[in-house]
Design a protein around this motif. Structure first.
Motif, PDB file in Angstrom:
ATOM      1  N   GLU A   1       0.835  -1.201   0.000  1.00 26.94           N
ATOM      2  CA  GLU A   1       0.000   0.000   0.000  1.00 26.94           C
ATOM      3  C   GLU A   1       0.872   1.254   0.000  1.00 26.94           C
TER       4      GLU A   1
ATOM      5  N   GLN B   1       0.727   4.303  -2.556  1.00 24.24           N
ATOM      6  CA  GLN B   1       0.478   5.673  -2.105  1.00 24.24           C
ATOM      7  C   GLN B   1       1.539   6.632  -2.640  1.00 24.24           C
ATOM      8  N   ARG B   2       2.783   6.210  -2.640  1.00 19.17           N
ATOM      9  CA  ARG B   2       3.858   7.068  -3.167  1.00 19.17           C
ATOM     10  C   ARG B   2       3.602   7.410  -4.631  1.00 19.17           C
TER      11      ARG B   2
ATOM     12  N   ARG C   1       0.496   9.637  -5.063  1.00 22.01           N
ATOM     13  CA  ARG C   1       0.768  11.011  -4.653  1.00 22.01           C
ATOM     14  C   ARG C   1       1.446  11.780  -5.794  1.00 22.01           C
TER      15      ARG C   1
ATOM     16  N   TRP D   1      -6.953   9.175   1.506  1.00 25.05           N
ATOM     17  CA  TRP D   1      -6.115   7.972   1.517  1.00 25.05           C
ATOM     18  C   TRP D   1      -4.640   8.361   1.504  1.00 25.05           C
ATOM     19  N   LEU D   2      -4.287   9.361   0.736  1.00 25.23           N
ATOM     20  CA  LEU D   2      -2.886   9.804   0.688  1.00 25.23           C
ATOM     21  C   LEU D   2      -2.446  10.387   2.024  1.00 25.23           C
TER      22      LEU D   2
ATOM     23  N   THR E   1      -0.820   7.905   5.079  1.00 27.61           N
ATOM     24  CA  THR E   1       0.541   7.393   5.143  1.00 27.61           C
ATOM     25  C   THR E   1       1.238   7.897   6.396  1.00 27.61           C
TER      26      THR E   1
END
Length: 100
Positions: A37, A41-42, A45, A76-77, A80
């Protein structure tokens, strides 16, 4: 068709119509898959910051299943726990000072 079972997350991104150039954007929507995940996410983004329309989720048969629509991708971002690139993580020293 073989499926790479080490990939558990996908990120799909689309160049908004206002940014598209008909001659260069033959595939307006593309997807990438990732093992974790955090990796997803990276990547998401980066695409989100470039102005792309981003969606993400888990790839079947991964459970729990999760789908993140573009309307809430920013939430969601924000989940992290990784510090932003370029900024060192801050740690507090909770150890008692040594007495002489």
């Amino acid at each position: 068709m073989s499926m790479d079972l080490t990939k558990a997350w996908y990120v799909s991104f689309e160049v908004p119509k206002r940014m598209r150039k008909t001659s260069t954007q033959r595939q307006p929507r593309q997807s990438e898959s990732f093992p974790t995940e955090l990796d997803a996410q990276r990547f998401a983004r980066q695409k989100f910051e470039q102005g792309y329309i981003v969606t993400a989720g888990t790839i079947n048969p991964c459970t729990p299943r999760r789908a993140i629509p573009s309307a809430v991708i920013h939430h969601w971002l924000a989940e992290t726990s990784e510090p932003p690139l370029g900024e060192p993580a801050l740690f507090e020293d909770t150890k008692e000072p040594d007495l002489p």
